[in-house]
Design an enzyme around this catalytic site. Structure first.
Site, PDB file in Angstrom:
ATOM      1  N   GLU A  66      46.343  27.870  47.845  1.00 23.69           N
ATOM      2  CA  GLU A  66      47.431  28.540  47.124  1.00 23.69           C
ATOM      3  C   GLU A  66      48.166  29.419  48.118  1.00 23.69           C
ATOM      4  OE1 GLU A  66      45.593  30.773  43.901  1.00 23.69           O
ATOM      5  OE2 GLU A  66      44.257  29.079  43.578  1.00 23.69           O
TER       6      GLU A  66
ATOM      7  N   LYS B 271      49.509  32.773  49.478  1.00 27.48           N
ATOM      8  CA  LYS B 271      49.087  34.158  49.256  1.00 27.48           C
ATOM      9  C   LYS B 271      50.356  34.988  49.076  1.00 27.48           C
ATOM     10  CE  LYS B 271      45.995  37.659  51.072  1.00 27.48           C
ATOM     11  NZ  LYS B 271      46.924  38.773  51.129  1.00 27.48           N
TER      12      LYS B 271
ATOM     13  N   ASP C  79      52.687  38.136  48.568  1.00 26.61           N
ATOM     14  CA  ASP C  79      52.598  39.496  49.075  1.00 26.61           C
ATOM     15  C   ASP C  79      53.117  40.487  48.036  1.00 26.61           C
ATOM     16  OD1 ASP C  79      51.844  41.242  50.963  1.00 26.61           O
ATOM     17  OD2 ASP C  79      53.535  40.928  52.307  1.00 26.61           O
TER      18      ASP C  79
ATOM     19  N   ARG D 113      44.863  47.048  40.648  1.00 24.52           N
ATOM     20  CA  ARG D 113      43.565  46.803  41.275  1.00 24.52           C
ATOM     21  C   ARG D 113      42.852  48.117  41.587  1.00 24.52           C
ATOM     22  NH1 ARG D 113      41.536  46.454  46.471  1.00 24.52           N
ATOM     23  NH2 ARG D 113      39.721  45.093  46.564  1.00 24.52           N
TER      24      ARG D 113
ATOM     25  N   TYR E 211      46.705  33.658  38.968  1.00 29.21           N
ATOM     26  CA  TYR E 211      45.863  32.804  39.807  1.00 29.21           C
ATOM     27  C   TYR E 211      44.398  32.709  39.390  1.00 29.21           C
ATOM     28  CZ  TYR E 211      45.101  37.188  42.460  1.00 29.21           C
ATOM     29  OH  TYR E 211      44.812  38.476  42.829  1.00 29.21           O
TER      30      TYR E 211
ATOM     31  N   LYS F 120      45.650  33.786  57.283  1.00 29.36           N
ATOM     32  CA  LYS F 120      46.887  34.558  57.400  1.00 29.36           C
ATOM     33  C   LYS F 120      47.827  34.000  58.465  1.00 29.36           C
ATOM     34  CE  LYS F 120      47.255  38.440  55.873  1.00 29.36           C
ATOM     35  NZ  LYS F 120      46.527  39.681  55.656  1.00 29.36           N
TER      36      LYS F 120
ATOM     37  N   CYS G 207      65.803  68.394  72.920  1.00 31.56           N
ATOM     38  CA  CYS G 207      65.991  67.803  71.595  1.00 31.56           C
ATOM     39  C   CYS G 207      67.457  67.386  71.477  1.00 31.56           C
ATOM     40  CB  CYS G 207      65.643  68.822  70.519  1.00 31.56           C
ATOM     41  SG  CYS G 207      66.192  68.275  68.879  1.00 31.56           S
TER      42      CYS G 207
ATOM     43  N   CYS H 229      69.433  69.692  68.697  1.00 28.60           N
ATOM     44  CA  CYS H 229      69.766  71.117  68.814  1.00 28.60           C
ATOM     45  C   CYS H 229      69.865  71.568  70.266  1.00 28.60           C
ATOM     46  CB  CYS H 229      68.738  71.964  68.068  1.00 28.60           C
ATOM     47  SG  CYS H 229      67.103  71.939  68.824  1.00 28.60           S
TER      48      CYS H 229
ATOM     49  N   CYS I 112      60.267  68.900  69.016  1.00 22.23           N
ATOM     50  CA  CYS I 112      61.219  69.992  69.039  1.00 22.23           C
ATOM     51  C   CYS I 112      60.554  71.096  68.228  1.00 22.23           C
ATOM     52  CB  CYS I 112      62.533  69.569  68.387  1.00 22.23           C
ATOM     53  SG  CYS I 112      63.639  70.966  68.132  1.00 22.23           S
TER      54      CYS I 112
ATOM     55  N   CYS J 139      66.388  73.800  63.940  1.00 22.96           N
ATOM     56  CA  CYS J 139      67.001  72.551  64.414  1.00 22.96           C
ATOM     57  C   CYS J 139      67.517  71.771  63.201  1.00 22.96           C
ATOM     58  CB  CYS J 139      65.958  71.734  65.168  1.00 22.96           C
ATOM     59  SG  CYS J 139      66.490  70.040  65.491  1.00 22.96           S
TER      60      CYS J 139
HETATM   61  S1  IVH Z   1      42.372  35.308  44.874  1.00 26.74           S
HETATM   62  C1  IVH Z   1      38.222  37.235  44.645  1.00 26.74           C
HETATM   63  N1  IVH Z   1      44.724  34.122  45.073  1.00 26.74           N
HETATM   64  O1  IVH Z   1      45.618  38.834  48.031  1.00 26.74           O
HETATM   65  C2  IVH Z   1      39.518  36.529  44.764  1.00 26.74           C
HETATM   66  N2  IVH Z   1      44.549  36.395  45.731  1.00 26.74           N
HETATM   67  O2  IVH Z   1      42.848  40.379  49.475  1.00 26.74           O
HETATM   68  C3  IVH Z   1      40.630  37.432  45.009  1.00 26.74           C
HETATM   69  N3  IVH Z   1      46.654  37.402  46.472  1.00 26.74           N
HETATM   70  O3  IVH Z   1      44.940  41.681  46.487  1.00 26.74           O
HETATM   71  C4  IVH Z   1      41.986  37.021  44.906  1.00 26.74           C
HETATM   72  N4  IVH Z   1      47.923  35.627  46.181  1.00 26.74           N
HETATM   73  O4  IVH Z   1      46.000  40.079  44.862  1.00 26.74           O
HETATM   74  C5  IVH Z   1      44.018  35.251  45.259  1.00 26.74           C
HETATM   75  N5  IVH Z   1      46.730  32.994  45.160  1.00 26.74           N
HETATM   76  C6  IVH Z   1      46.040  34.102  45.342  1.00 26.74           C
HETATM   77  C7  IVH Z   1      46.644  35.283  45.831  1.00 26.74           C
HETATM   78  C8  IVH Z   1      45.849  36.416  46.020  1.00 26.74           C
HETATM   79  C9  IVH Z   1      47.893  36.898  46.565  1.00 26.74           C
HETATM   80  C10 IVH Z   1      46.284  38.800  46.814  1.00 26.74           C
HETATM   81  C11 IVH Z   1      45.325  39.419  45.847  1.00 26.74           C
HETATM   82  C12 IVH Z   1      44.506  40.365  46.656  1.00 26.74           C
HETATM   83  C13 IVH Z   1      44.762  39.937  48.073  1.00 26.74           C
HETATM   84  C14 IVH Z   1      43.465  39.468  48.707  1.00 26.74           C
END
Ligand code: IVH
Length: 682
Positions: A117, A119, A121, A140, A229, A325, A419, A422, A437, A442
């Site tokens: 999936e 991730k 942000d 959370r 998710y 990541k 600075c 000033c 400074c 200032c």
């Molecule tokens: S699974 C135990 N799936 O990423 C399983 N997390 O550190 C935990 N996040 O704060 C989460 N997209 O909110 C999962 N498709 C996805 C996600 C996802 C974003 C975030 C999640 C968590 C952080 C993981």
């Protein structure tokens, strides 16, 4: 109370269903089924019915998405099942090692089937549905305890208020990510810039900040979205009610969530080997740049839920999932100038001003160069091509210079000895990397203090951002925070670069700020190391400024949570005559330097402080003047016309055009009974 007829009841049910369907089609399926005008008409009809017969109102009514009144603060909630975070992998080897680890833990050779999936942000949310109705939404937090932000989450159209099923489980907890789409992030920051407010650093901060807004109206105006998710059943026994077939894989859970009315990210994929995971990861490394929201990696989960529960969790992470990541975004650009920025603490930070470049979804043109040592290390010069990086931090940084591309005739950059604001000599304290400074008058330090004083967690003064602060200092109208409260309406209104309307708004925001509690005032003073959390701790312990000022270092240090650095900093600050005089002046102009009640340090002194009301039409029992005095007694303010700054419109019989305007802007409407309720609740 009037009694609805059977027809009224049936009509309310029908309207709710039609509006739910239209909402789902628009926000989740992205395939609108009703023209806006028709939707509005149905919505108004339902609101009318619910106002006439409050007993018809249900928690899952579409009208309840925006109707809530602002909270004074959020309550904490303990999660039924802890919210874990994910272990990170940054390359194929780390992913491989993770796979070897989980494989070793299962006795038979398990078939490797993964779900990949994106991730997202944003901010994780836990949504609780009881009998199919959304009853709680929590952040959370630290994973064990979060904050109850139900009223805010109700305003997210991609969160169903009721699950789309005739046989809901008794309890279902759905988790997912709330996020701010890039277009909304850019729109919001443009608007904030125009209003002189601080900008959000990135969409993640903007989403988190929005979710923690006390006023759900504000949340509803910022179009956050939610991708679900995972699904959890706090009570095992409920499983059988869920559906005839219990989901056995993550893949089916996602399908089920989609069927229940959630938005589930469409770019998920089943992968039967790590090689396939790798292909998915690489494909999205480039394709993610075309998405309308930010992703910082891929979440790889074992598809088989039985295998997931067999593997369980380590102290921190699930063993059955990992976040792969993407490296922080980097991009080359050219340095146009090097300047220095003087912050509110006097810290002098060199900055590179660059040709604008797209990075992690936003356009950047300034990057921090940290300090003199870093400048020497980089040997950065004006005209250089550099690589800048942004990994979700507030300010991007210069990672390296590309010397091959350096034009001829560049000069080594020297940090100024004085600075730049000033002209006083800058000092390099022996134990610090930054130059400072130390001139208290200032203009840069003063400007920083004004901006900090006005910031959201401090006195929260709308309209006092960077531009207005500079203007007030340049024109000599303000020399300290206390001067803000001595500004004359006429002088302010005559400032060409401000305008009468903004002047008026600023004055009323300043007046409102006098109601802010002692903890915010202390934070606003900008004492080194006293952030908003420490300010709350200190003001709970020392319920007046006198008590705090008198405390010696050991008394301060004895407070739980206060370390020696903070204790010393606070003690020293109060010994400086200029600071003592500032406190005196601020007390004279009416700021709060004592707690109303020590345990309510976060709540405003008056419950409706800062809230703007508009009255329209004739109220059944209250005269206009009565309504006005009741609202004002609780700190609210009445204005004559509806704008997006209005918090509530109180609607009586024969309302004027203000009602239509309020509806258009999505402002909370109150009838007399609801107004009375709001007043009584406080
Ligand atoms: S699974 C135990 N799936 O990423 C399983 N997390 O550190 C935990 N996040 O704060 C989460 N997209 O909110 C999962 N498709 C996805 C996600 C996802 C974003 C975030 C999640 C968590 C952080 C993981």
């Amino acid at each position: 109370m009037a009694t609805p007829t059977v027809r009224d009841r049936a009509r309310a049910v029908q309207l709710r269903q039609q509006l739910h369907r239209a909402n789902y089609a628009y926000y989740v399926l992205d395939e609108p089924i009703l023209p806006d005008a028709v939707y509005d008409q149905l919505y108004r009809e339902l609101t009318g019915l619910e106002q006439q017969f409050p007993q018809l109102l249900t928690l899952d009514s579409p009208t309840q998405r925006v109707g809530a009144t602002p909270a004074a603060r959020f309550t904490s909630v303990r999660h039924n099942i802890a919210l874990h975070s994910l272990e990170n992998a940054f390359n194929t080897e780390e992913l491989q090692r993770w796979a070897e680890r989980w494989q070793k833990l299962v006795s038979e050779q398990a078939e490797a089937s993964y779900v990949c999936e994106l991730k997202i942000d944003g901010s994780a949310l836990a949504l609780t549905y009881e009998q199919g109705v959304l009853i709680r939404a929590a952040t959370r937090g630290d994973g064990v305890t979060g904050e109850d932000i139900t009223q805010n989450v109700r305003t997210l159209h991609s969160v169903p208020l009721r699950l789309q099923t005739d046989e809901p489980p008794d309890i279902l907890e759905v988790r997912g990510e709330a996020f701010m789409p890039l277009a909304e992030f850019n729109r919001l920051n443009l608007e904030r810039e125009a209003e002189g407010e601080n900008l959000f650093a990135n969409p993640r901060n903007a989403a988190a900040g929005t979710l923690r807004q006390l006023n759900p109206q504000v949340v509803s105006q910022r179009r956050l979205q939610f991708f679900a998710y995972s699904a959890h059943f706090p009570a095992e026994a409920q499983l059988s009610h869920f559906t005839p077939t219990i989901p056995h894989s993550q893949w089916v859970v996602l399908e089920r969530l989609e069927a229940l009315g959630f938005l589930v990210n469409p770019h998920r994929q089943r992968c039967d080997s790590l090689a396939a995971v790798q292909v998915y990861f690489e494909r999205w490394e480039t394709e993610r740049k075309n998405l309308p929201y930010l992703t910082d990696g891929v979440v790889v989960k074992l598809n088989d839920l039985a295998l997931q529960s067999a593997l369980g969790f380590t102290q921190k992470f699930p063993r059955w999932a990992i976040a792969l990541k993407y490296p922080a975004d980097e991009a080359p650009t050219v340095v146009k100038a090097i300047t220095v920025n003087v912050g509110r603490t006097g810290a002098i930070t060199p900055m590179a001003i660059m040709k604008p470049v797209r990075l992690a979804g936003t356009t950047v043109q300034r990057a921090t160069l940290h300090n003199r040592d870093r400048i020497q290390e980089l040997d950065i010069r004006v005209g250089d091509t550099v690589v800048v990086r942004k990994a979700g931090e507030i300010i991007p940084e210069v990672v390296r210079v590309l010397p091959e591309l350096r034009p001829v005739g560049t000069e080594i950059y020297q940090l100024p000895e004085r600075c730049p604001e000033c002209g006083q000599p800058a000092i390099q304290p022996p134990d610090e990397a930054v130059m400072r400074c130390v001139n208290n008058s200032c203009p840069a330090i003063l400007r920083g203090s004004l901006i900090h004083w006005a910031s959201r967690d401090a006195l929260d003064i709308r309209g006092l951002g960077e531009k207005v602060s500079s203007l007030l200092l340049e024109t000599g109208l303000v020399h300290s925070v206390a001067d803000l409260y001595r500004l004359e309406p006429n002088t302010l209104a005559s400032l060409e670069r401000l305008g009468p309307k903004s002047a008026q708004n600023l004055l009323s925001a300043l007046a409102d700020s006098k109601q802010q509690p002692w903890s915010r005032v202390l934070y606003g003073l900008g004492i080194r190391y006293v952030g908003s959390v420490n300010a709350r701790i200190l003001t709970t312990e020392f319920t007046s400024v006198e008590a705090l000022a008198e405390a010696n270092v050991s008394v301060l240090e004895a407070v739980f949570g206060i370390g020696v650095e903070i204790a010393q900093s606070v003690h020293e600050w109060f010994r400086i005559p200029a600071n003592q005089s500032l406190i005196e002046q601020l007390q004279q102009v009416g700021l709060q330097f004592a707690s109303a009640e020590s345990n309510q340090s976060f709540a405003p002194a008056k419950p409706l402080a800062g809230k703007i009301f508009v009255l329209t039409g004739t109220l059944p029992a209250l005269s206009r003047n009565d309504a006005k005095s009741l609202i004002e007694a609780q700190g609210g303010r009445i204005t004559g016309s509806v704008s997006k700054k209005t918090h509530y419109v109180v609607v009586g019989d024969d309302p004027g055009s203000k009602l239509a305007k309020a509806e258009k802007l999505g402002i909370t409407l109150l009838n007399e009974a609801q107004l009375q309720e709001l007043l009584a609740a406080n």
